[in-house]
Design a protein around this motif. Structure first.
Motif, PDB file in Angstrom:
ATOM      1  N   LEU A 194       0.835  -1.205   0.000  1.00  0.00           N
ATOM      2  CA  LEU A 194       0.000   0.000   0.000  1.00  0.00           C
ATOM      3  C   LEU A 194       0.873   1.258   0.000  1.00  0.00           C
ATOM      4  CD1 LEU A 194      -2.746  -1.106   2.546  1.00  0.00           C
ATOM      5  CD2 LEU A 194      -3.126  -0.526   0.143  1.00  0.00           C
ATOM      6  N   GLY A 195       1.959   1.231   0.778  1.00  0.00           N
ATOM      7  CA  GLY A 195       2.873   2.377   0.785  1.00  0.00           C
ATOM      8  C   GLY A 195       3.520   2.595  -0.568  1.00  0.00           C
ATOM      9  N   LEU A 196       3.893   1.510  -1.244  1.00  0.00           N
ATOM     10  CA  LEU A 196       4.474   1.640  -2.581  1.00  0.00           C
ATOM     11  C   LEU A 196       3.448   2.194  -3.565  1.00  0.00           C
ATOM     12  CD1 LEU A 196       6.385  -1.756  -2.663  1.00  0.00           C
ATOM     13  CD2 LEU A 196       7.451   0.494  -2.792  1.00  0.00           C
ATOM     14  N   LEU A 197       2.200   1.770  -3.438  1.00  0.00           N
ATOM     15  CA  LEU A 197       1.170   2.254  -4.350  1.00  0.00           C
ATOM     16  C   LEU A 197       0.897   3.742  -4.143  1.00  0.00           C
ATOM     17  CD1 LEU A 197      -1.511  -0.595  -4.332  1.00  0.00           C
ATOM     18  CD2 LEU A 197      -0.206   0.211  -6.298  1.00  0.00           C
ATOM     19  N   ARG A 198       0.727   4.139  -2.886  1.00  0.00           N
ATOM     20  CA  ARG A 198       0.321   5.519  -2.633  1.00  0.00           C
ATOM     21  C   ARG A 198       1.472   6.496  -2.813  1.00  0.00           C
ATOM     22  NH1 ARG A 198      -2.504   8.313   2.724  1.00  0.00           N
ATOM     23  NH2 ARG A 198      -2.974  10.279   1.674  1.00  0.00           N
ATOM     24  N   PHE A 199       2.638   6.181  -2.251  1.00  0.00           N
ATOM     25  CA  PHE A 199       3.719   7.155  -2.245  1.00  0.00           C
ATOM     26  C   PHE A 199       4.773   6.889  -3.319  1.00  0.00           C
ATOM     27  CE2 PHE A 199       2.044   6.884   2.117  1.00  0.00           C
ATOM     28  CZ  PHE A 199       1.570   8.170   2.227  1.00  0.00           C
ATOM     29  N   GLY A 200       4.737   5.713  -3.933  1.00  0.00           N
ATOM     30  CA  GLY A 200       5.650   5.451  -5.025  1.00  0.00           C
ATOM     31  C   GLY A 200       5.018   5.635  -6.390  1.00  0.00           C
ATOM     32  N   LEU A 201       3.705   5.391  -6.482  1.00  0.00           N
ATOM     33  CA  LEU A 201       2.995   5.505  -7.750  1.00  0.00           C
ATOM     34  C   LEU A 201       1.902   6.558  -7.727  1.00  0.00           C
ATOM     35  CD1 LEU A 201       2.622   1.703  -8.636  1.00  0.00           C
ATOM     36  CD2 LEU A 201       4.342   3.310  -9.452  1.00  0.00           C
ATOM     37  N   GLY A 202       1.623   7.147  -6.573  1.00  0.00           N
ATOM     38  CA  GLY A 202       0.645   8.224  -6.498  1.00  0.00           C
ATOM     39  C   GLY A 202      -0.798   7.770  -6.549  1.00  0.00           C
ATOM     40  N   VAL A 203      -1.090   6.525  -6.166  1.00  0.00           N
ATOM     41  CA  VAL A 203      -2.475   6.027  -6.189  1.00  0.00           C
ATOM     42  C   VAL A 203      -3.124   6.326  -4.840  1.00  0.00           C
ATOM     43  CG1 VAL A 203      -3.966   4.023  -6.537  1.00  0.00           C
ATOM     44  CG2 VAL A 203      -1.794   4.196  -7.768  1.00  0.00           C
ATOM     45  N   PRO A 204      -4.107   7.223  -4.768  1.00  0.00           N
ATOM     46  CA  PRO A 204      -4.731   7.532  -3.484  1.00  0.00           C
ATOM     47  C   PRO A 204      -5.529   6.352  -2.942  1.00  0.00           C
ATOM     48  CG  PRO A 204      -5.888   8.649  -5.262  1.00  0.00           C
ATOM     49  CD  PRO A 204      -4.662   8.022  -5.867  1.00  0.00           C
ATOM     50  N   MET A 205      -5.751   6.363  -1.642  1.00  0.00           N
ATOM     51  CA  MET A 205      -6.371   5.211  -0.988  1.00  0.00           C
ATOM     52  C   MET A 205      -7.794   4.967  -1.456  1.00  0.00           C
ATOM     53  SD  MET A 205      -4.903   5.418   2.925  1.00  0.00           S
ATOM     54  CE  MET A 205      -5.629   7.029   3.253  1.00  0.00           C
ATOM     55  N   TYR A 206      -8.551   6.022  -1.766  1.00  0.00           N
ATOM     56  CA  TYR A 206      -9.935   5.798  -2.158  1.00  0.00           C
ATOM     57  C   TYR A 206     -10.011   5.085  -3.512  1.00  0.00           C
ATOM     58  CZ  TYR A 206      -9.950   9.624  -5.585  1.00  0.00           C
ATOM     59  OH  TYR A 206      -9.697  10.423  -6.670  1.00  0.00           O
ATOM     60  N   ARG A 207      -9.017   5.309  -4.378  1.00  0.00           N
ATOM     61  CA  ARG A 207      -9.018   4.601  -5.662  1.00  0.00           C
ATOM     62  C   ARG A 207      -8.680   3.126  -5.467  1.00  0.00           C
ATOM     63  NH1 ARG A 207      -5.817   8.946  -9.548  1.00  0.00           N
ATOM     64  NH2 ARG A 207      -7.364  10.613  -9.410  1.00  0.00           N
ATOM     65  N   THR A 208      -7.715   2.867  -4.597  1.00  0.00           N
ATOM     66  CA  THR A 208      -7.398   1.473  -4.297  1.00  0.00           C
ATOM     67  C   THR A 208      -8.604   0.771  -3.677  1.00  0.00           C
ATOM     68  OG1 THR A 208      -5.063   2.042  -3.957  1.00  0.00           O
ATOM     69  CG2 THR A 208      -5.828  -0.034  -3.024  1.00  0.00           C
ATOM     70  N   ALA A 209      -9.307   1.472  -2.778  1.00  0.00           N
ATOM     71  CA  ALA A 209     -10.497   0.888  -2.144  1.00  0.00           C
ATOM     72  C   ALA A 209     -11.574   0.564  -3.182  1.00  0.00           C
ATOM     73  CB  ALA A 209     -11.042   1.844  -1.089  1.00  0.00           C
ATOM     74  N   ARG A 210     -11.763   1.471  -4.134  1.00  0.00           N
ATOM     75  CA  ARG A 210     -12.785   1.246  -5.163  1.00  0.00           C
ATOM     76  C   ARG A 210     -12.401   0.067  -6.058  1.00  0.00           C
ATOM     77  NH1 ARG A 210     -13.529   6.277  -8.788  1.00  0.00           N
ATOM     78  NH2 ARG A 210     -14.195   7.131  -6.788  1.00  0.00           N
ATOM     79  N   TRP A 211     -11.131   0.013  -6.399  1.00  0.00           N
ATOM     80  CA  TRP A 211     -10.629  -1.070  -7.245  1.00  0.00           C
ATOM     81  C   TRP A 211     -10.826  -2.410  -6.550  1.00  0.00           C
ATOM     82  CZ3 TRP A 211      -5.028  -0.858  -9.674  1.00  0.00           C
ATOM     83  CH2 TRP A 211      -4.900  -1.865 -10.613  1.00  0.00           C
ATOM     84  N   GLN A 212     -10.421  -2.494  -5.304  1.00  0.00           N
ATOM     85  CA  GLN A 212     -10.543  -3.748  -4.569  1.00  0.00           C
ATOM     86  C   GLN A 212     -12.008  -4.139  -4.366  1.00  0.00           C
ATOM     87  OE1 GLN A 212      -7.037  -4.872  -4.925  1.00  0.00           O
ATOM     88  NE2 GLN A 212      -8.106  -6.040  -3.361  1.00  0.00           N
ATOM     89  N   GLN A 213     -12.871  -3.162  -4.186  1.00  0.00           N
ATOM     90  CA  GLN A 213     -14.297  -3.459  -4.036  1.00  0.00           C
ATOM     91  C   GLN A 213     -14.844  -4.095  -5.311  1.00  0.00           C
ATOM     92  OE1 GLN A 213     -16.167  -2.929  -1.233  1.00  0.00           O
ATOM     93  NE2 GLN A 213     -17.909  -3.933  -2.248  1.00  0.00           N
ATOM     94  N   ASP A 214     -14.427  -3.564  -6.459  1.00  0.00           N
ATOM     95  CA  ASP A 214     -14.891  -4.115  -7.733  1.00  0.00           C
ATOM     96  C   ASP A 214     -14.361  -5.529  -7.950  1.00  0.00           C
ATOM     97  OD1 ASP A 214     -16.219  -1.781  -8.231  1.00  0.00           O
ATOM     98  OD2 ASP A 214     -14.665  -0.930  -9.519  1.00  0.00           O
ATOM     99  N   LEU A 215     -13.196  -5.838  -7.398  1.00  0.00           N
ATOM    100  CA  LEU A 215     -12.586  -7.144  -7.581  1.00  0.00           C
ATOM    101  C   LEU A 215     -13.005  -8.150  -6.518  1.00  0.00           C
ATOM    102  CD1 LEU A 215      -9.019  -5.969  -8.608  1.00  0.00           C
ATOM    103  CD2 LEU A 215     -10.731  -7.005 -10.077  1.00  0.00           C
ATOM    104  N   GLY A 216     -13.868  -7.731  -5.591  1.00  0.00           N
ATOM    105  CA  GLY A 216     -14.409  -8.666  -4.616  1.00  0.00           C
ATOM    106  C   GLY A 216     -13.529  -8.906  -3.408  1.00  0.00           C
ATOM    107  N   ALA A 221     -10.379   2.447   2.863  1.00  0.00           N
ATOM    108  CA  ALA A 221      -9.296   3.423   2.991  1.00  0.00           C
ATOM    109  C   ALA A 221      -8.794   3.516   4.429  1.00  0.00           C
ATOM    110  CB  ALA A 221      -9.767   4.793   2.503  1.00  0.00           C
ATOM    111  N   SER A 222      -9.695   3.451   5.399  1.00  0.00           N
ATOM    112  CA  SER A 222      -9.275   3.531   6.794  1.00  0.00           C
ATOM    113  C   SER A 222      -8.386   2.347   7.173  1.00  0.00           C
ATOM    114  CB  SER A 222     -10.502   3.584   7.709  1.00  0.00           C
ATOM    115  OG  SER A 222     -11.321   2.439   7.516  1.00  0.00           O
ATOM    116  N   THR A 223      -8.716   1.184   6.650  1.00  0.00           N
ATOM    117  CA  THR A 223      -7.886  -0.001   6.912  1.00  0.00           C
ATOM    118  C   THR A 223      -6.519   0.148   6.250  1.00  0.00           C
ATOM    119  OG1 THR A 223      -9.869  -1.384   7.037  1.00  0.00           O
ATOM    120  CG2 THR A 223      -7.766  -2.501   6.683  1.00  0.00           C
ATOM    121  N   GLN A 224      -6.513   0.700   5.043  1.00  0.00           N
ATOM    122  CA  GLN A 224      -5.244   0.917   4.353  1.00  0.00           C
ATOM    123  C   GLN A 224      -4.319   1.800   5.197  1.00  0.00           C
ATOM    124  OE1 GLN A 224      -5.602   2.083   0.159  1.00  0.00           O
ATOM    125  NE2 GLN A 224      -7.710   1.351   0.208  1.00  0.00           N
ATOM    126  N   TRP A 225      -4.870   2.863   5.736  1.00  0.00           N
ATOM    127  CA  TRP A 225      -4.047   3.769   6.548  1.00  0.00           C
ATOM    128  C   TRP A 225      -3.487   3.050   7.776  1.00  0.00           C
ATOM    129  CZ3 TRP A 225      -0.903   7.235   7.914  1.00  0.00           C
ATOM    130  CH2 TRP A 225      -0.815   7.657   9.243  1.00  0.00           C
TER     131      TRP A 225
END
Length: 534
Positions: A194-216, A221-225
């Motif tokens: 998650l740290g590599l995604l957010r601070f290495g690639l600039g992917v905010p947590m809400y986008r990761t949350a939405r992506w993971q929700q779509d993938l089941g 975002a709170s858990t990611q933090w």
């Protein structure tokens, strides 16, 4: 049909703060943050337009980002310079470079993260006689084929342990879980990724949350933090070891970029006129060690680059001499507590002329072409792999005459009154004259760089985060971001894989905490080898 011009309303800083205070009570926090940023941007633009030093080119660069500043983009090949020369002159380095070989399909060796499956021949083995002649079969390099499939960033395994119950005694019997299912719900690798995604690639947590929700596989975002914070907390000794290593560097680059920390901004707004400082920054610091390795550090808060530099230099060994310090020309970037050999960025000096080239195309081209020759000489020194002393002598032989001619030419523009001192060109020349000594440090001190580009490139991590996530919520969140950005950029500067490095820290967490200096990104392979051989 063009819309009529709107009524221009000017608000003082106090009136703007009062308006924002009223809006805060009526708007949700995310909406208020956007409105606050928009109003502050508008206020800044209006104030900047009133400054005589602000040009349209600079304003466009701040608002819309940098465009190409290459000479061939700034000036067409046919445009003459002040001396009548063109880019095609033999004295000018060639503009077009031949395309490097090796572009195209990647080899199978680059897929280091792929699962490898060995496929033996179904009927033949090494050492068997050849079925077509009397020869003997020998093993050769395998034929490699890569197959790529899509998968979630974070996968999950759902273990369903069978439950049986006796119909007479009602006793329940549950199938035992495998060892992996008896551990924590989230593997420690999740926080690092998650740290590599957010601070290495600039992917905010809400986008990761939405992506993971779509993938089941939901990952709020709170858990990611929580997972990222848990990954950083025990590694603070490693961050401190990186600071201590950077303090021993022979060359330190520093630069600032604005950053928003919501909790800190609220404190500044509440303090009002009593606030000692209203700016919030992320400082990027890149140190080059005597052994050639580089350390990247990030610090977010109210301190300027010079203050963060002093914080690092507090850990410098007493016997070491003053380091080279490369930064732009702002006074706040220099050290106030320690002696350094100040170098200023030639790219910033050049940019003063690119900003006003539309009004002074001939004169600006004269400066830019001369600086282009200096950069060409520096590229030749790198290509020849010259030492710092050899590079210094090379520049003194080839670049010193160029800089002397440039200095004389600019002096003539002012002395002979060919340019108005308060014009854009006059201000650009004054910028160069005021900083001439640190701008030409590469002609006097071995190892002095030409520019601060490596630090500006490193700050793209913070800028990418700011554009995608808008802000940090608290200073603690900023500390998490500073750690991940520092580790990722340090790994990349030293050709280490940040994913493999963080995995090694997880697997040998106890050893890394006992001796953090031995587990820095450029030498952790030696620590791993020592463990594997013991």
């Amino acid at each position: 049909m063009a819309k009529p011009a709107p009524e221009v309303i000017r608000l003082s800083p106090a009136q703007l703060d009062a308006l924002l205070a009223q809006l805060r009570a009526h708007l949700p926090s995310p909406v208020f943050d956007l409105v606050q940023a928009a109003l502050q941007t508008l206020q800044w633009v209006l104030e900047a337009m009133e400054l005589k030093t602000t040009t349209i080119a600079r304003l466009k660069r701040v608002l819309f980002g940098f465009k190409s500043e290459k000479t061939k983009q700034l000036f067409p090949e046919s445009a003459p310079s002040a001396t009548g020369a063109t880019s095609a002159d033999p004295a000018t380095p060639p503009g077009d470079k031949p395309k490097r070989r090796g572009h195209g399909r990647r080899s199978a060796q680059t897929y280091t993260g792929a699962q490898r499956v060995a496929l033996p021949h179904p009927s033949l083995h090494a050492g068997d006689p050849c079925p077509d002649c009397s020869g003997t079969l020998g093993a050769r390099e395998p034929n490699q084929v890569v197959c790529i499939q899509a998968q979630p960033l974070f996968g999950a395994t759902l273990y369903e342990a069978q439950v049986l119950r006796c119909n007479r005694c009602q006793k329940v019997f549950t199938a035992p879980l495998p060892p992996v299912a008896q551990q924590a719900k989230y593997d420690p690798s999740v926080g690092d990724m998650l740290g590599l995604l957010r601070f290495g690639l600039g992917v905010p947590m809400y986008r990761t949350a939405r992506w993971q929700q779509d993938l089941g596989v939901p990952l709020p975002a709170s858990t990611q933090w929580e997972l990222m914070a848990a990954a950083v907390q025990p590694r603070q000794p490693l961050f401190q070891a990186m600071i201590e290593a950077a303090a021993q560097g022979t060359l330190l680059h520093t630069d600032d970029t604005p950053m928003l920390v919501q909790s800190l901004r609220r404190e500044i707004n509440q303090a009002g006129d009593q606030a000692e400082r209203t700016g919030i920054f992320t400082t990027g610091l890149i140190a080059k060690l005597g052994t050639g390795q580089r350390v990247a550090l990030y610090f977010t808060g109210s301190r300027h680059a010079g203050e963060n530099l002093d914080h690092v230099l507090q850990h410098r060994a007493a016997g070491l001499g003053p380091p080279l310090h490369m930064c732009d020309g702002l006074s706040r970037n220099g050290s106030k507590e320690f002696e350094t050999i100040l170098c200023n960025c030639a790219t910033h000096g050049r940019r003063q002329f690119t900003d006003v080239r539309e009004g002074f195309p001939v004169e600006c081209r004269q400066v830019i072409e001369q600086l282009r020759l200096v950069y060409h000489h520096d590229a030749q020194a790198r290509k020849q792999q010259l030492s710092d002393d050899q590079r210094l002598r090379f520049h003194q032989e080839h670049s010193q005459p160029v800089m002397d001619r440039l200095h004389q030419w600019m002096n003539d523009q002012i002395e002979q009154k060919r340019v108005e001192p308060n014009s854009g060109l006059g201000q650009a020349i004054k910028y160069m004259f005021k900083r001439w000594e640190p701008l030409t440090r590469f002609l006097k001190v071995p190892g002095a760089p030409l520019d601060n580009n490596i630090c500006e490139q490193g700050l793209k991590f913070a800028i990418q985060h700011r554009k995608n996530s808008l802000s940090f919520k608290t200073l603690r969140g900023a500390l998490v971001g500073d750690f991940f950005m520092s580790v990722i950029q340090t790994c990349r500067l030293n050709r280490a894989n940040p994913v493999a490095y963080l995995a090694a820290l997880r697997q040998h967490a106890k050893a890394a905490l006992q001796n953090p200096a031995a587990w820095l990104p450029w030498n952790y392979h030696h620590a791993l080898a020592a463990i594997n051989t013991s």
